[in-house]
Design a protein around this motif. Structure first.
Motif, PDB file in Angstrom:
ATOM      1  N   GLY A 291       0.131   9.078  -6.430  1.00 32.78           N
ATOM      2  CA  GLY A 291      -0.920  10.042  -6.760  1.00 32.78           C
ATOM      3  C   GLY A 291      -2.269   9.393  -6.973  1.00 32.78           C
ATOM      4  N   MET A 292      -2.769   9.478  -8.212  1.00 35.31           N
ATOM      5  CA  MET A 292      -4.092   8.944  -8.537  1.00 35.31           C
ATOM      6  C   MET A 292      -4.165   7.433  -8.287  1.00 35.31           C
ATOM      7  N   ILE A 293      -3.061   6.729  -8.528  1.00 37.91           N
ATOM      8  CA  ILE A 293      -3.029   5.287  -8.261  1.00 37.91           C
ATOM      9  C   ILE A 293      -3.241   5.040  -6.779  1.00 37.91           C
ATOM     10  N   GLY A 294      -2.575   5.831  -5.954  1.00 29.63           N
ATOM     11  CA  GLY A 294      -2.727   5.689  -4.515  1.00 29.63           C
ATOM     12  C   GLY A 294      -4.147   5.979  -4.064  1.00 29.63           C
ATOM     13  N   THR A 295      -4.768   6.971  -4.658  1.00 32.48           N
ATOM     14  CA  THR A 295      -6.156   7.297  -4.318  1.00 32.48           C
ATOM     15  C   THR A 295      -7.086   6.150  -4.685  1.00 32.48           C
ATOM     16  N   ALA A 296      -6.869   5.593  -5.867  1.00 32.69           N
ATOM     17  CA  ALA A 296      -7.686   4.460  -6.306  1.00 32.69           C
ATOM     18  C   ALA A 296      -7.490   3.256  -5.391  1.00 32.69           C
ATOM     19  N   ALA A 297      -6.235   3.000  -4.977  1.00 26.81           N
ATOM     20  CA  ALA A 297      -5.950   1.872  -4.091  1.00 26.81           C
ATOM     21  C   ALA A 297      -6.664   2.033  -2.759  1.00 26.81           C
ATOM     22  N   ALA A 298      -6.654   3.242  -2.208  1.00 27.64           N
ATOM     23  CA  ALA A 298      -7.319   3.491  -0.928  1.00 27.64           C
ATOM     24  C   ALA A 298      -8.821   3.266  -1.044  1.00 27.64           C
TER      25      ALA A 298
ATOM     26  N   LEU B 258       0.823  -1.201   0.000  1.00 22.21           N
ATOM     27  CA  LEU B 258       0.000   0.000   0.000  1.00 22.21           C
ATOM     28  C   LEU B 258       0.861   1.256   0.000  1.00 22.21           C
ATOM     29  N   ALA B 259       1.957   1.216   0.733  1.00 17.10           N
ATOM     30  CA  ALA B 259       2.856   2.365   0.770  1.00 17.10           C
ATOM     31  C   ALA B 259       3.409   2.662  -0.613  1.00 17.10           C
ATOM     32  N   ASP B 260       3.736   1.569  -1.360  1.00 15.56           N
ATOM     33  CA  ASP B 260       4.253   1.755  -2.717  1.00 15.56           C
ATOM     34  C   ASP B 260       3.211   2.406  -3.617  1.00 15.56           C
ATOM     35  N   LEU B 261       1.935   2.037  -3.408  1.00 14.70           N
ATOM     36  CA  LEU B 261       0.882   2.588  -4.247  1.00 14.70           C
ATOM     37  C   LEU B 261       0.527   4.028  -3.859  1.00 14.70           C
ATOM     38  N   ARG B 262       0.599   4.344  -2.557  1.00 13.07           N
ATOM     39  CA  ARG B 262       0.154   5.659  -2.089  1.00 13.07           C
ATOM     40  C   ARG B 262       0.991   6.792  -2.674  1.00 13.07           C
ATOM     41  N   VAL B 263       2.238   6.515  -2.959  1.00 14.21           N
ATOM     42  CA  VAL B 263       3.120   7.585  -3.461  1.00 14.21           C
ATOM     43  C   VAL B 263       2.858   7.879  -4.932  1.00 14.21           C
TER      44      VAL B 263
END
Length: 371
Positions: A330-337, A323-328
């Motif tokens: 931007g939009m990918i991190g938002t989608a993951a959350a 999750l930490a890798d995805l959060r950085v």
């Protein structure tokens, strides 16, 4: 003393329609190769008679190539092959068995009539051929009235399922479980059940010589049977089959545990002769689930003859690092959350979100690798 080989359910020409063409070809050829395995076993054990308890062919109308292959392979060996029509290849006028008979091979005997004959002097074979695919009557009842003058051994040969005494006769091709005792048989060789099975000391199913389904781990066998008047038969299995059809259910905790299961399996089998139906379950990190599926698709699938996998119960849960890798991003991190919150809520949307998150993670990893 009489030594014979009991086999059944060759089902030559079986189509294996659900498999890829290369697997179908290998499985079909293996059924013919089993004839050679039986013939070689007969020579090794000095057996003069091979009893085939029905379903030599998969249908009553096989292609000419199927018949020629079968006949030519049996012709190679000095033993006599006694072939009984079963429910797949039942006896009828101007049918399959006339085509086989027309080949004129001296060491093939077709038992299309319920007429007893001598294997050797005093050693009588009592056949119960099927004349229809579905027979309501017990085909072995005729054994009771078959005359075998001067018999020291009486051997029955039949194709059907053993019935319970409580059966009302609704099923077809059913055989009484006390047939051997009732008909004073020294041995009853049965076909129809595709696994090796001892019904009683004098009644056996040999099973198919080349396994053809995912219900049992064992490869195919024939039975080496030694008979002496007044004594119980001596029955020993002889391996004739090449392929193993395995079913496995693995619960895995991580990619390392899955790799260990793979290594254990591969050490126990001949991979190119193994068909595997695999069910996976467990909760692993998302990265481990991706690694597991990659091992299946890029390695195990290519080693085995056939692999079918069910992995719906193998849950990929993103680790904190995932999750930490995805959060950085931007939009990918938002989608993951967003997807994580849907997963935690459960329900049908949660299952869809889990697959979407996995896909998001895969695409993210691909982008990282390409960078």
């Amino acid at each position: 003393m009489l030594r014979l080989i009991h086999t059944a359910d060759w089902q030559l020409g079986k189509p294996y329609g659900r498999f890829d063409s290369d697997v179908r070809a290998a499985l079909s050829e293996a059924r013919f190769d089993a004839i050679d395995a039986i013939g070689k076993a007969a020579a090794e054990h000095e057996v003069r008679h091979v009893l085939v308890a029905g379903d030599v062919f998969d249908t009553e109308g096989p292609e000419d190539r199927i018949i020629v292959q079968a006949v030519s392979r049996m012709q190679r060996y000095a033993c006599t092959w006694w072939l009984l029509p079963g429910n797949h290849d039942f006896a009828r006028n101007s049918g399959l068995w006339d085509r086989v008979r027309a080949k004129g091979v001296a060491n093939i005997r077709i038992l299309a009539e319920p007429v007893p004959g001598e294997l050797e002097p005093g050693q009588w074979l009592l056949p119960a051929p099927l004349t229809h695919r579905h027979n309501l009557d017990d085909p072995t009842t005729l054994f009771d009235t078959m005359e075998t003058p001067g018999a020291c051994l009486r051997i029955g040969l039949a194709h059907g399922s053993i019935r319970d005494f409580s059966s009302r006769g609704e099923a077809q091709n059913q055989i009484a479980p006390d047939c051997a005792q009732r008909s004073n048989l020294d041995y009853l060789a049965l076909g129809d059940w595709h696994g090796r099975l001892r019904v009683d000391a004098r009644t056996w199913y040999s099973g198919t010589p080349e396994t053809d389904r995912f219900q049992r781990d064992e490869p195919g066998y024939a039975l080496l049977v030694t008979l002496e008047a007044g004594a119980e038969p001596s029955v020993s299995p002889i391996r004739t089959g090449r392929f193993q059809w395995l079913m496995r259910s693995w619960t895995v905790a991580d990619a390392e545990g899955f790799a260990a299961e793979c290594d254990r399996l591969l050490a126990q089998v001949e991979p190119s002769a193994t068909l595997l139906q695999l069910s996976l379950s467990g909760i692993v990190s998302l990265s481990d689930r991706i690694a597991i599926l990659a091992r299946l698709d890029n390695d195990l699938r290519h080693r085995l003859r056939h692999l079918a996998v069910t992995a719906d119960d193998l849950v990929g849960r993103p680790s904190e690092q995932d999750l930490a890798d995805l959060r950085v991003e931007g939009m990918i991190g938002t989608a993951a959350a967003k997807l994580m919150s849907m997963i935690e809520a459960g329900g049908s949307d949660g299952a869809i979100a889990r697959r979407a998150l996995e896909r998001l993670f895969v695409e993210h990893q691909r982008g990282q690798d390409a960078a």
